[in-house]
Motif scaffolding. Sequence first.
Motif, PDB file in Angstrom:
ATOM      1  N   LEU A   1       5.443   5.503  -0.960  1.00  0.00           N
ATOM      2  CA  LEU A   1       4.628   5.464  -2.175  1.00  0.00           C
ATOM      3  C   LEU A   1       4.594   4.059  -2.776  1.00  0.00           C
ATOM      4  O   LEU A   1       3.557   3.591  -3.241  1.00  0.00           O
ATOM      5  CB  LEU A   1       5.171   6.459  -3.201  1.00  0.00           C
ATOM      6  CG  LEU A   1       4.932   7.945  -2.895  1.00  0.00           C
ATOM      7  CD1 LEU A   1       5.805   8.824  -3.781  1.00  0.00           C
ATOM      8  CD2 LEU A   1       3.461   8.293  -3.093  1.00  0.00           C
ATOM      9  N   LEU A   2       5.739   3.372  -2.748  1.00  0.00           N
ATOM     10  CA  LEU A   2       5.805   2.024  -3.319  1.00  0.00           C
ATOM     11  C   LEU A   2       4.934   1.044  -2.547  1.00  0.00           C
ATOM     12  O   LEU A   2       4.333   0.129  -3.125  1.00  0.00           O
ATOM     13  CB  LEU A   2       7.260   1.535  -3.322  1.00  0.00           C
ATOM     14  CG  LEU A   2       8.189   2.175  -4.355  1.00  0.00           C
ATOM     15  CD1 LEU A   2       9.630   1.789  -4.079  1.00  0.00           C
ATOM     16  CD2 LEU A   2       7.795   1.772  -5.769  1.00  0.00           C
ATOM     17  N   THR A   3       4.854   1.223  -1.240  1.00  0.00           N
ATOM     18  CA  THR A   3       4.081   0.302  -0.404  1.00  0.00           C
ATOM     19  C   THR A   3       2.650   0.763  -0.185  1.00  0.00           C
ATOM     20  O   THR A   3       1.867   0.063   0.478  1.00  0.00           O
ATOM     21  CB  THR A   3       4.770   0.128   0.958  1.00  0.00           C
ATOM     22  OG1 THR A   3       4.892   1.412   1.600  1.00  0.00           O
ATOM     23  CG2 THR A   3       6.157  -0.483   0.787  1.00  0.00           C
ATOM     24  N   GLY A   4       2.300   1.932  -0.711  1.00  0.00           N
ATOM     25  CA  GLY A   4       0.935   2.427  -0.534  1.00  0.00           C
ATOM     26  C   GLY A   4       0.642   2.905   0.861  1.00  0.00           C
ATOM     27  O   GLY A   4      -0.524   2.911   1.288  1.00  0.00           O
ATOM     28  N   ALA A   5       1.682   3.316   1.602  1.00  0.00           N
ATOM     29  CA  ALA A   5       1.495   3.780   2.976  1.00  0.00           C
ATOM     30  C   ALA A   5       1.023   5.231   2.966  1.00  0.00           C
ATOM     31  O   ALA A   5       1.820   6.170   3.049  1.00  0.00           O
ATOM     32  CB  ALA A   5       2.796   3.639   3.768  1.00  0.00           C
ATOM     33  N   VAL A   6      -0.271   5.432   2.857  1.00  0.00           N
ATOM     34  CA  VAL A   6      -0.840   6.769   2.692  1.00  0.00           C
ATOM     35  C   VAL A   6      -0.492   7.670   3.870  1.00  0.00           C
ATOM     36  O   VAL A   6      -0.148   8.847   3.694  1.00  0.00           O
ATOM     37  CB  VAL A   6      -2.371   6.680   2.517  1.00  0.00           C
ATOM     38  CG1 VAL A   6      -2.982   8.076   2.432  1.00  0.00           C
ATOM     39  CG2 VAL A   6      -2.712   5.865   1.285  1.00  0.00           C
ATOM     40  N   ALA A   7      -0.564   7.127   5.077  1.00  0.00           N
ATOM     41  CA  ALA A   7      -0.291   7.948   6.265  1.00  0.00           C
ATOM     42  C   ALA A   7       1.153   8.444   6.260  1.00  0.00           C
ATOM     43  O   ALA A   7       1.430   9.601   6.621  1.00  0.00           O
ATOM     44  CB  ALA A   7      -0.577   7.148   7.529  1.00  0.00           C
ATOM     45  N   GLU A   8       2.091   7.588   5.837  1.00  0.00           N
ATOM     46  CA  GLU A   8       3.497   7.990   5.806  1.00  0.00           C
ATOM     47  C   GLU A   8       3.742   9.037   4.719  1.00  0.00           C
ATOM     48  O   GLU A   8       4.548   9.954   4.904  1.00  0.00           O
ATOM     49  CB  GLU A   8       4.378   6.762   5.589  1.00  0.00           C
ATOM     50  CG  GLU A   8       4.357   5.781   6.752  1.00  0.00           C
ATOM     51  CD  GLU A   8       5.252   4.582   6.500  1.00  0.00           C
ATOM     52  OE1 GLU A   8       6.161   4.695   5.660  1.00  0.00           O
ATOM     53  OE2 GLU A   8       5.028   3.537   7.132  1.00  0.00           O
ATOM     54  N   VAL A   9       3.089   8.883   3.580  1.00  0.00           N
ATOM     55  CA  VAL A   9       3.221   9.890   2.523  1.00  0.00           C
ATOM     56  C   VAL A   9       2.719  11.234   3.021  1.00  0.00           C
ATOM     57  O   VAL A   9       3.367  12.265   2.842  1.00  0.00           O
ATOM     58  CB  VAL A   9       2.438   9.462   1.266  1.00  0.00           C
ATOM     59  CG1 VAL A   9       2.391  10.597   0.247  1.00  0.00           C
ATOM     60  CG2 VAL A   9       3.066   8.219   0.645  1.00  0.00           C
ATOM     61  N   ARG A  10       1.568  11.234   3.676  1.00  0.00           N
ATOM     62  CA  ARG A  10       1.000  12.476   4.199  1.00  0.00           C
ATOM     63  C   ARG A  10       1.932  13.095   5.246  1.00  0.00           C
ATOM     64  O   ARG A  10       2.151  14.308   5.253  1.00  0.00           O
ATOM     65  CB  ARG A  10      -0.369  12.209   4.792  1.00  0.00           C
ATOM     66  CG  ARG A  10      -1.034  13.450   5.383  1.00  0.00           C
ATOM     67  CD  ARG A  10      -2.412  13.128   5.937  1.00  0.00           C
ATOM     68  NE  ARG A  10      -2.997  14.293   6.545  1.00  0.00           N
ATOM     69  CZ  ARG A  10      -3.598  15.271   5.875  1.00  0.00           C
ATOM     70  NH1 ARG A  10      -3.669  15.204   4.571  1.00  0.00           N
ATOM     71  NH2 ARG A  10      -4.115  16.308   6.501  1.00  0.00           N
TER      72      ARG A  10
END
Length: 599
Positions: free
Chosen positions: A192-201
């Motif tokens: 979330l801090l790095t804006g890694a959308v794929a990892e959050v999903r």
Amino acid sequence: MSAQEERRALTSRPSLYAHVLGLLAAEPDGRPRAGGYPPPEEPSPPPGAERLRGKKAFAAVRSALGPLLSGPCTRAAVEAVERRLAELPVPVGALVGAVLSLPLDDESTARALGRRLVRTGRDSRSVSVGLALMRRLGEPEDVPSLRTLSRLRNLAGLAVTALEPLDPQTAALRWLDDRIRGPELRPLVDALLTGAVAEVRAFLVGRAGDVRLVGPSPARRIAEAVGLVGLLRAERVDPRLLAQAGRLLVRMASPRDYQAEILCYGDAVESCDALVRRATALPPTVEHAAVLLSLAVDLHSGPTRLLPWRDGQCEQLLEALGALLTSPAWEGAFAEPGQDATSAVRQRAAWLRYTSGLLFRTPGPPGRLRIAVLSRDPADAEPVEARVLVDGEPLVPALFGRGAAEAPEYLLDRRALWATEEPHEVKLAEAWCSEGCCGALRVTVVREGDEVVWRDWQHPARLPSGDPAPVLPAYRFDAAAYDAELARASRSDGWSWPARTAGRLIGAGLREDPGLLARWDARFLHAGADTRDPDTTVLWFLYRPGFSEGTAGEDGPWLQFVWRLPDDGAPPAERAAAALRRLAEEDPRAYADCIAGSR
């Protein structure tokens, strides 16, 4: 260093706001440091800073700061605040508490002073006062400065609290970053801090076990940080995400926290509505049935029922869940497991059948009072509660909100709720931490002619939200209907499982014949299932020398014992009978474990 020297040193320091901006600008990749920044070294606290607390601290803060909160907001006013705070013998926590409760005659002036303190304050005490004012009076334009100061570790909690009503998503992320260190959830926070959308999903659709283990507070912050309601409203939603959303909503409603976090989640109504409307997309598995049924339990009589629903909306969602879970497509999820199933699988299957039957197949009895013995998914190790509903509304979350309703063993098996002409006090709920820490909800029950009266309520002065607790009137019930409802609730035992049932039978036997333990100078305390090993029955008893002869004093020596009875495969009634026979024939101190007592 003298007070004059301390003030001189303070005036030469940059503001804490400028300090954090400088740290952020110096980051090589432009990203804030995970976990925030340590505070700069500050002058030592004023002499006797720990001396004033409570009412004395409030009076001192009001005397020192009250006039400055209603006068013109100038640089001189800010300097006066810093000067007075440097000499005020009140710790920071008490200082903030006093500011949060100060009467504000001129909110616009107090807001302006709070903004100046937030941006120009040069020590944590003055900035904390500014943040406390922003917590009460902050507006959207204050979000950037609150975001910045939330990076400073010693101010993060207060800054996040001020941010929550203005920017809940950022506040949630800062809360998670400040508190989450374990390997289960830290990857999500970093993504979330790095804006890694794929990892959050990937986390949301693949880490069901990890989310089940989080507490109510992290569950709410995760939902806020990921924008859960937006994900549920997307055109296409992965069924795994739907299930994860259900788990988060159920975790938020857990009583294992200082407040019901579901009531603090601003998108709770929309999230529940979106989840239930899309629930038909979930494959009809046992796991998904458990998630949806747990949500139904809270819509029925948990804190989720207290959300600001539109007229009839909560009932419509509960009806929709019932129609889905009782449909032919979901029959397999409620089937009896095979003979080789583990006890945990059997317990969960029994819970599914009992709970769905109680919520969806058994019409509620008429009358003001309803006792519903319910729990959420036993795989989450949540307590079984004897939930009290008056006029359809759950009493404990509405009036107390700091813990679960009492267990059915106390309210029903021990007949605590039964009314006689002799008034007696009943504990309806206790704070999850302990009654000594955060209180309990108690009421006096008495029979007056053809009515049963609940009166003389005892509870904390404030609700978990901070609002004053309501002044509760006496509740009056028709005595015949009251007795009938308690009898009906007592006959239902589908919520129990073998080890717990054996404990309840042992307890019933010892209440019928207290001499079984008294002959050994012992007194029965409780019997039930072990919270850590649900297949083990446990019996607690207290030993006092001279108890059988009536010579044991309350201040005399004592020992507390626990007797653990592992599951031997026998039916609960046989296990209980065998345990009672042994108690009659052998001193239990010889085979029970001593766990506490006098030296």
